[in-house]
Enzyme design. Structure first.
Site, mmCIF file in Angstrom:
data_model
loop_
_atom_site.group_PDB
_atom_site.id
_atom_site.type_symbol
_atom_site.label_atom_id
_atom_site.label_comp_id
_atom_site.label_asym_id
_atom_site.label_seq_id
_atom_site.Cartn_x
_atom_site.Cartn_y
_atom_site.Cartn_z
ATOM 1 N N LYS A 55 0.810 -1.199 0.000
ATOM 2 C CA LYS A 55 0.000 0.000 0.000
ATOM 3 C C LYS A 55 0.852 1.261 0.000
ATOM 4 O O LYS A 55 0.387 2.342 -0.337
ATOM 5 C CB LYS A 55 -0.879 0.042 1.286
ATOM 6 C CG LYS A 55 -1.815 -1.105 1.485
ATOM 7 C CD LYS A 55 -2.494 -0.931 2.887
ATOM 8 C CE LYS A 55 -3.244 -2.172 3.256
ATOM 9 N NZ LYS A 55 -3.741 -2.102 4.645
ATOM 10 N N GLU B 237 7.667 2.812 -6.085
ATOM 11 C CA GLU B 237 7.752 2.320 -4.701
ATOM 12 C C GLU B 237 7.956 3.471 -3.732
ATOM 13 O O GLU B 237 8.519 4.504 -4.104
ATOM 14 C CB GLU B 237 8.931 1.349 -4.550
ATOM 15 C CG GLU B 237 8.553 -0.109 -4.584
ATOM 16 C CD GLU B 237 7.783 -0.570 -3.353
ATOM 17 O OE1 GLU B 237 7.155 0.252 -2.662
ATOM 18 O OE2 GLU B 237 7.797 -1.784 -3.095
ATOM 19 N N ASP B 238 7.515 3.274 -2.514
ATOM 20 C CA ASP B 238 7.794 4.292 -1.492
ATOM 21 C C ASP B 238 9.195 4.124 -0.924
ATOM 22 O O ASP B 238 9.877 5.103 -0.642
ATOM 23 C CB ASP B 238 6.739 4.247 -0.372
ATOM 24 C CG ASP B 238 6.552 2.863 0.203
ATOM 25 O OD1 ASP B 238 6.640 1.880 -0.553
ATOM 26 O OD2 ASP B 238 6.323 2.744 1.417
ATOM 27 N N ASP C 127 14.294 -1.192 0.816
ATOM 28 C CA ASP C 127 14.959 -1.483 2.089
ATOM 29 C C ASP C 127 15.922 -2.653 1.860
ATOM 30 O O ASP C 127 17.041 -2.460 1.378
ATOM 31 C CB ASP C 127 13.847 -1.798 3.103
ATOM 32 C CG ASP C 127 14.317 -1.870 4.526
ATOM 33 O OD1 ASP C 127 15.517 -2.056 4.747
ATOM 34 O OD2 ASP C 127 13.480 -1.750 5.445
ATOM 35 N N PHE D 86 13.697 4.304 11.289
ATOM 36 C CA PHE D 86 12.333 3.825 11.024
ATOM 37 C C PHE D 86 11.462 5.016 10.667
ATOM 38 O O PHE D 86 11.131 5.841 11.521
ATOM 39 C CB PHE D 86 11.754 3.077 12.225
ATOM 40 C CG PHE D 86 10.581 2.231 11.835
ATOM 41 C CD1 PHE D 86 10.738 0.886 11.557
ATOM 42 C CD2 PHE D 86 9.319 2.796 11.683
ATOM 43 C CE1 PHE D 86 9.655 0.111 11.151
ATOM 44 C CE2 PHE D 86 8.231 2.034 11.273
ATOM 45 C CZ PHE D 86 8.410 0.690 11.004
ATOM 46 N N VAL D 87 11.097 5.115 9.398
ATOM 47 C CA VAL D 87 10.349 6.283 8.930
ATOM 48 C C VAL D 87 8.894 5.917 8.655
ATOM 49 O O VAL D 87 8.579 4.797 8.231
ATOM 50 C CB VAL D 87 10.989 6.902 7.663
ATOM 51 C CG1 VAL D 87 12.262 7.647 8.020
ATOM 52 C CG2 VAL D 87 11.250 5.850 6.599
ATOM 53 N N ASP E 145 3.897 3.207 6.904
ATOM 54 C CA ASP E 145 3.171 2.943 8.145
ATOM 55 C C ASP E 145 4.041 2.325 9.217
ATOM 56 O O ASP E 145 5.140 1.833 8.943
ATOM 57 C CB ASP E 145 2.017 1.967 7.873
ATOM 58 C CG ASP E 145 2.516 0.537 7.655
ATOM 59 O OD1 ASP E 145 3.470 0.354 6.853
ATOM 60 O OD2 ASP E 145 1.980 -0.387 8.287
ATOM 61 N N ARG F 59 0.103 6.536 7.934
ATOM 62 C CA ARG F 59 0.258 6.646 6.476
ATOM 63 C C ARG F 59 -0.164 8.024 5.963
ATOM 64 O O ARG F 59 0.327 8.483 4.944
ATOM 65 C CB ARG F 59 -0.587 5.587 5.759
ATOM 66 C CG ARG F 59 -0.096 4.161 5.931
ATOM 67 C CD ARG F 59 -0.776 3.263 4.899
ATOM 68 N NE ARG F 59 -0.678 1.840 5.219
ATOM 69 C CZ ARG F 59 0.327 1.047 4.848
ATOM 70 N NH1 ARG F 59 1.341 1.528 4.176
ATOM 71 N NH2 ARG F 59 0.316 -0.242 5.162
HETATM 72 C C1 PRP Z 1 7.353 -1.915 2.201
HETATM 73 C C2 PRP Z 1 7.570 -1.003 1.007
HETATM 74 C C3 PRP Z 1 8.146 -1.906 -0.017
HETATM 75 C C4 PRP Z 1 8.905 -2.929 0.813
HETATM 76 C C5 PRP Z 1 10.351 -2.620 0.785
HETATM 77 O O1 PRP Z 1 6.130 -2.557 2.046
HETATM 78 O O2 PRP Z 1 6.385 -0.424 0.565
HETATM 79 O O3 PRP Z 1 7.170 -2.549 -0.798
HETATM 80 O O4 PRP Z 1 8.417 -2.853 2.151
HETATM 81 O O5 PRP Z 1 11.054 -3.491 1.607
HETATM 82 P P1 PRP Z 1 12.196 -4.476 1.080
HETATM 83 O O6 PRP Z 1 13.099 -3.682 0.176
HETATM 84 O O7 PRP Z 1 12.866 -4.899 2.361
HETATM 85 O O8 PRP Z 1 11.555 -5.612 0.374
HETATM 86 P P2 PRP Z 1 5.403 -3.329 3.249
HETATM 87 O O9 PRP Z 1 5.674 -4.789 3.123
HETATM 88 O O10 PRP Z 1 5.770 -2.680 4.545
HETATM 89 O O11 PRP Z 1 3.878 -3.119 2.916
HETATM 90 P P3 PRP Z 1 3.031 -1.754 2.759
HETATM 91 O O12 PRP Z 1 3.576 -1.042 1.542
HETATM 92 O O13 PRP Z 1 1.635 -2.226 2.587
HETATM 93 O O14 PRP Z 1 3.236 -0.927 4.021
#
Ligand code: PRP
Length: 179
Positions: free
Chosen positions: A42, A98-99, A102, A151-152, A158, A164
Site C-alpha cells: 500500500k 515504490e515508497d 529497504d 524507522f520512517v 506505516d 500513512r
Molecule cells: C514496504 C515497502 C516496499 C517494501 C520494501 O512494504 O512499501 O514494498 O516494504 O522493503 P524491502 O526492500 O525490504 O523488500 P510493506 O511490506 O511494509 O507493505 P506496505 O507497503 O503495505 O506498508
C-alpha cells in the site's frame, strides 16, 4: 506503552520539490507515452498520486500487491504476488513506483516477475532508498532521497498501519513506557 510524537525527517515541501524534479527527469526520459506506472500497495499510493501528476508524459496507472511470508522479511526472500496486474505490459514502457527500497527483496522479486512479461522497458522509481539495508541487488533509476537506517513513517509509510496519512516523512522515536 506509547510512542513519542514522530519527528519530521523530510518535510512536505522537501518531498514535493524533489517529486517535481523526478517528474521532470521522467518526462524527459519518456517523451512518448503511454508510460505504465505500477505502484506497489500500500505504501506507494501517495507517492504515485503526486509523481504521476508531476509527469507530463501520458501515463497509465496500475497497482500490484506483494507480501512476504510471515511478519518480517528475512534473507530467505520469500515473497508472493497478492494482487496482480489487470493488464498486459508486453511491449510497453513500465516504471515501478515504490515508497521505499529497504532489503531489496520485494523489488528483486518483482523485477524478475515483470521481466518475464516482456515489457519494452522496465525501470524503478522510489521515493526513499536505504542502501545500508540491502540484501538483494536492485537497480533503481530514480531515487527521491537516500536515507540512513531509521524507522520512517508518513507519506504512505506505516507502522502497524498507522501514520500513512502524515504529510511529512517522520522518524518514529523509540517507544516509551507510560504510567
Ligand atoms: C514496504 C515497502 C516496499 C517494501 C520494501 O512494504 O512499501 O514494498 O516494504 O522493503 P524491502 O526492500 O525490504 O523488500 P510493506 O511490506 O511494509 O507493505 P506496505 O507497503 O503495505 O506498508
Amino acid at each position: 506503552m506509547a510512542s513519542r510524537p514522530p519527528r519530521v525527517f523530510l518535510s512536505e515541501e522537501q518531498i514535493q520539490q524533489r517529486i517535481r524534479e523526478l517528474g521532470a527527469m521522467i518526462s524527459n526520459d519518456y517523451p512518448a507515452g503511454p508510460l505504465y506506472l505500477i505502484a506497489i500497495l500500500k505504501g506507494a499510493f501517495i507517492f504515485l498520486a503526486d509523481l504521476s501528476r508531476a509527469i507530463k508524459t501520458p501515463t497509465r496507472i496500475e497497482f500490484m500487491g506483494i507480501s512476504s511470508y510471515g511478519r518480517n522479511k528475512t534473507s530467505s526472500g520469500q515473497v508472493k504476488v497478492t494482487k496482480d496486474l489487470d493488464v498486459s505490459i508486453e511491449g510497453h514502457d513500465v516504471l515501478i513506483v515504490e515508497d521505499i527500497v529497504d532489503s531489496g527483496i520485494t523489488l528483486h522479486y518483482l523485477v524478475n516477475v515483470l521481466e518475464q512479461r516482456r515489457p519494452k522497458s522496465l525501470r524503478i522509481a522510489t521515493l526513499l532508498d536505504k542502501p545500508d539495508r540491502r540484501q538483494r541487488p536492485v537497480e533503481v533509476s530514480y531515487v527521491g532521497f537516500q536515507i540512513p537506517d531509521e524507522f520512517v513513517v508518513g507519506y504512505g509509510l506505516d507502522f502497524a498501519e498507522d501514520y500513512r496519512n502524515l504529510r511529512d516523512i517522520c522518524v518514529l522515536e523509540q517507544a516509551v513506557e507510560t504510567a
